[in-house]
Design a protein around this motif. Structure first.
Motif, PDB file in Angstrom:
ATOM      1  N   LEU A  97      32.386  21.102 -40.388  1.00 58.37           N
ATOM      2  CA  LEU A  97      33.343  22.193 -40.588  1.00 58.37           C
ATOM      3  C   LEU A  97      34.186  22.512 -39.365  1.00 58.37           C
ATOM      4  O   LEU A  97      35.169  23.238 -39.480  1.00 58.37           O
ATOM      5  CB  LEU A  97      32.601  23.483 -40.985  1.00 58.37           C
ATOM      6  CG  LEU A  97      31.742  23.454 -42.225  1.00 58.37           C
ATOM      7  CD1 LEU A  97      31.105  24.823 -42.439  1.00 58.37           C
ATOM      8  CD2 LEU A  97      32.536  23.030 -43.440  1.00 58.37           C
ATOM      9  N   GLY A  98      33.770  22.021 -38.210  1.00 58.75           N
ATOM     10  CA  GLY A  98      34.419  22.459 -36.980  1.00 58.75           C
ATOM     11  C   GLY A  98      33.885  23.835 -36.623  1.00 58.75           C
ATOM     12  O   GLY A  98      32.801  24.212 -37.022  1.00 58.75           O
ATOM     13  N   GLY A  99      34.662  24.574 -35.891  1.00 58.70           N
ATOM     14  CA  GLY A  99      34.235  25.923 -35.534  1.00 58.70           C
ATOM     15  C   GLY A  99      33.548  25.987 -34.192  1.00 58.70           C
ATOM     16  O   GLY A  99      33.478  25.014 -33.444  1.00 58.70           O
ATOM     17  N   ARG A 100      33.020  27.154 -33.914  1.00 62.23           N
ATOM     18  CA  ARG A 100      32.390  27.448 -32.622  1.00 62.23           C
ATOM     19  C   ARG A 100      30.909  27.711 -32.843  1.00 62.23           C
ATOM     20  O   ARG A 100      30.535  28.525 -33.693  1.00 62.23           O
ATOM     21  CB  ARG A 100      33.054  28.682 -32.017  1.00 62.23           C
ATOM     22  CG  ARG A 100      32.437  29.164 -30.741  1.00 62.23           C
ATOM     23  CD  ARG A 100      33.111  30.468 -30.279  1.00 62.23           C
ATOM     24  NE  ARG A 100      32.413  31.037 -29.165  1.00 62.23           N
ATOM     25  CZ  ARG A 100      32.649  30.763 -27.895  1.00 62.23           C
ATOM     26  NH1 ARG A 100      33.611  29.900 -27.592  1.00 62.23           N
ATOM     27  NH2 ARG A 100      31.965  31.328 -26.931  1.00 62.23           N
ATOM     28  N   ILE A 101      30.073  27.045 -32.047  1.00 65.00           N
ATOM     29  CA  ILE A 101      28.629  27.266 -32.080  1.00 65.00           C
ATOM     30  C   ILE A 101      28.274  28.299 -31.014  1.00 65.00           C
ATOM     31  O   ILE A 101      28.718  28.194 -29.872  1.00 65.00           O
ATOM     32  CB  ILE A 101      27.847  25.967 -31.767  1.00 65.00           C
ATOM     33  CG1 ILE A 101      28.050  24.936 -32.866  1.00 65.00           C
ATOM     34  CG2 ILE A 101      26.359  26.276 -31.570  1.00 65.00           C
ATOM     35  CD1 ILE A 101      27.421  23.586 -32.560  1.00 65.00           C
ATOM     36  N   GLU A 102      27.449  29.268 -31.399  1.00 64.90           N
ATOM     37  CA  GLU A 102      26.843  30.189 -30.443  1.00 64.90           C
ATOM     38  C   GLU A 102      25.349  30.222 -30.730  1.00 64.90           C
ATOM     39  O   GLU A 102      24.930  30.541 -31.839  1.00 64.90           O
ATOM     40  CB  GLU A 102      27.456  31.580 -30.544  1.00 64.90           C
ATOM     41  CG  GLU A 102      28.902  31.596 -30.081  1.00 64.90           C
ATOM     42  CD  GLU A 102      29.523  32.978 -30.078  1.00 64.90           C
ATOM     43  OE1 GLU A 102      28.792  33.989 -30.166  1.00 64.90           O
ATOM     44  OE2 GLU A 102      30.763  33.040 -29.990  1.00 64.90           O
ATOM     45  N   MET A 103      24.560  29.854 -29.717  1.00 68.14           N
ATOM     46  CA  MET A 103      23.111  29.807 -29.850  1.00 68.14           C
ATOM     47  C   MET A 103      22.498  31.086 -29.283  1.00 68.14           C
ATOM     48  O   MET A 103      22.960  31.612 -28.275  1.00 68.14           O
ATOM     49  CB  MET A 103      22.553  28.601 -29.092  1.00 68.14           C
ATOM     50  CG  MET A 103      23.061  27.248 -29.569  1.00 68.14           C
ATOM     51  SD  MET A 103      22.721  26.887 -31.299  1.00 68.14           S
ATOM     52  CE  MET A 103      20.936  26.914 -31.321  1.00 68.14           C
ATOM     53  N   ILE A 104      21.431  31.550 -29.923  1.00 69.23           N
ATOM     54  CA  ILE A 104      20.701  32.724 -29.470  1.00 69.23           C
ATOM     55  C   ILE A 104      19.406  32.219 -28.836  1.00 69.23           C
ATOM     56  O   ILE A 104      18.512  31.737 -29.538  1.00 69.23           O
ATOM     57  CB  ILE A 104      20.402  33.686 -30.643  1.00 69.23           C
ATOM     58  CG1 ILE A 104      21.678  33.963 -31.451  1.00 69.23           C
ATOM     59  CG2 ILE A 104      19.761  34.964 -30.127  1.00 69.23           C
ATOM     60  CD1 ILE A 104      22.859  34.456 -30.657  1.00 69.23           C
ATOM     61  N   PRO A 105      19.296  32.300 -27.503  1.00 70.84           N
ATOM     62  CA  PRO A 105      18.136  31.749 -26.802  1.00 70.84           C
ATOM     63  C   PRO A 105      16.816  32.376 -27.251  1.00 70.84           C
ATOM     64  O   PRO A 105      16.724  33.591 -27.440  1.00 70.84           O
ATOM     65  CB  PRO A 105      18.403  32.077 -25.331  1.00 70.84           C
ATOM     66  CG  PRO A 105      19.854  32.374 -25.252  1.00 70.84           C
ATOM     67  CD  PRO A 105      20.253  32.913 -26.590  1.00 70.84           C
ATOM     68  N   GLY A 106      15.813  31.513 -27.436  1.00 71.10           N
ATOM     69  CA  GLY A 106      14.466  31.973 -27.736  1.00 71.10           C
ATOM     70  C   GLY A 106      14.258  32.551 -29.122  1.00 71.10           C
ATOM     71  O   GLY A 106      13.204  33.116 -29.400  1.00 71.10           O
ATOM     72  N   GLU A 107      15.225  32.429 -29.991  1.00 71.40           N
ATOM     73  CA  GLU A 107      15.122  32.990 -31.341  1.00 71.40           C
ATOM     74  C   GLU A 107      15.014  31.881 -32.372  1.00 71.40           C
ATOM     75  O   GLU A 107      15.479  30.772 -32.156  1.00 71.40           O
ATOM     76  CB  GLU A 107      16.346  33.848 -31.669  1.00 71.40           C
ATOM     77  CG  GLU A 107      16.467  35.089 -30.816  1.00 71.40           C
ATOM     78  CD  GLU A 107      15.430  36.152 -31.147  1.00 71.40           C
ATOM     79  OE1 GLU A 107      14.868  36.149 -32.269  1.00 71.40           O
ATOM     80  OE2 GLU A 107      15.192  37.003 -30.276  1.00 71.40           O
ATOM     81  N   GLY A 108      14.444  32.219 -33.526  1.00 72.05           N
ATOM     82  CA  GLY A 108      14.347  31.305 -34.655  1.00 72.05           C
ATOM     83  C   GLY A 108      15.443  31.603 -35.664  1.00 72.05           C
ATOM     84  O   GLY A 108      16.581  31.885 -35.303  1.00 72.05           O
ATOM     85  N   ARG A 109      15.067  31.589 -36.931  1.00 75.19           N
ATOM     86  CA  ARG A 109      16.060  31.770 -38.003  1.00 75.19           C
ATOM     87  C   ARG A 109      16.396  33.224 -38.306  1.00 75.19           C
ATOM     88  O   ARG A 109      17.473  33.524 -38.791  1.00 75.19           O
ATOM     89  CB  ARG A 109      15.545  31.115 -39.282  1.00 75.19           C
ATOM     90  CG  ARG A 109      15.485  29.621 -39.187  1.00 75.19           C
ATOM     91  CD  ARG A 109      15.023  29.018 -40.511  1.00 75.19           C
ATOM     92  NE  ARG A 109      14.913  27.584 -40.369  1.00 75.19           N
ATOM     93  CZ  ARG A 109      13.772  26.939 -40.168  1.00 75.19           C
ATOM     94  NH1 ARG A 109      12.647  27.602 -40.119  1.00 75.19           N
ATOM     95  NH2 ARG A 109      13.761  25.635 -40.037  1.00 75.19           N
TER      96      ARG A 109
END
Length: 129
Positions: A97-109
């Motif tokens: 899809l493209g777009g921007r990824i932002e990860m949340i450290p130390g978190e699951g779903r």
């Protein structure tokens, strides 16, 4: 929202600050869409099928499947926790899809409540009261 999950606002105060009105049933008018978990697939389908009406999309913790999603034109934000395969899942979506990824450290779903302010800032930029 996940199938069978409750339909609710993760943070009503934050939503009110952004002057955003949530709707859990689409009425066919212009919309900005967020999908969480399994509901992310419905959000992608809605954005892909209605590019003239959906200009922003957020996916939160939506797992990929064998099915290849349709490309979307909406400006897309991908929010995932760093645990439980989040980086792999986010990358799968970005590749399609493209777009921007932002990860949340130390978190699951289960991150929807934590990322709700970021979801709203993407859906309604510069809208805080």
């Amino acid at each position: 929202m996940p199938a069978g999950g409750p339909l609710l606002d993760p943070d009503p105060d934050e939503t009110a600050k952004r002057d955003v009105e949530l709707s859990f049933v689409w009425d066919g008018s212009a919309a900005r869409v967020v999908g969480f978990g399994e509901g992310g697939w419905r959000a992608v389908d809605l954005a892909a099928s209605n590019p003239e009406l959906v200009d922003r999309l957020v996916l939160v913790s939506t797992e990929p499947t064998e099915e290849a999603p349709t490309a979307v034109e909406a400006k897309t934000l991908l929010l995932f926790g760093s645990r439980e395969g989040g980086q792999r899942q986010a990358t799968w979506w970005k590749n399609r899809l493209g777009g921007r990824i932002e990860m949340i450290p130390g978190e699951g779903r289960d991150i929807l409540a934590r990322v709700w302010p970021r979801v709203l800032s993407h859906l309604a930029p510069r809208s805080t009261r």
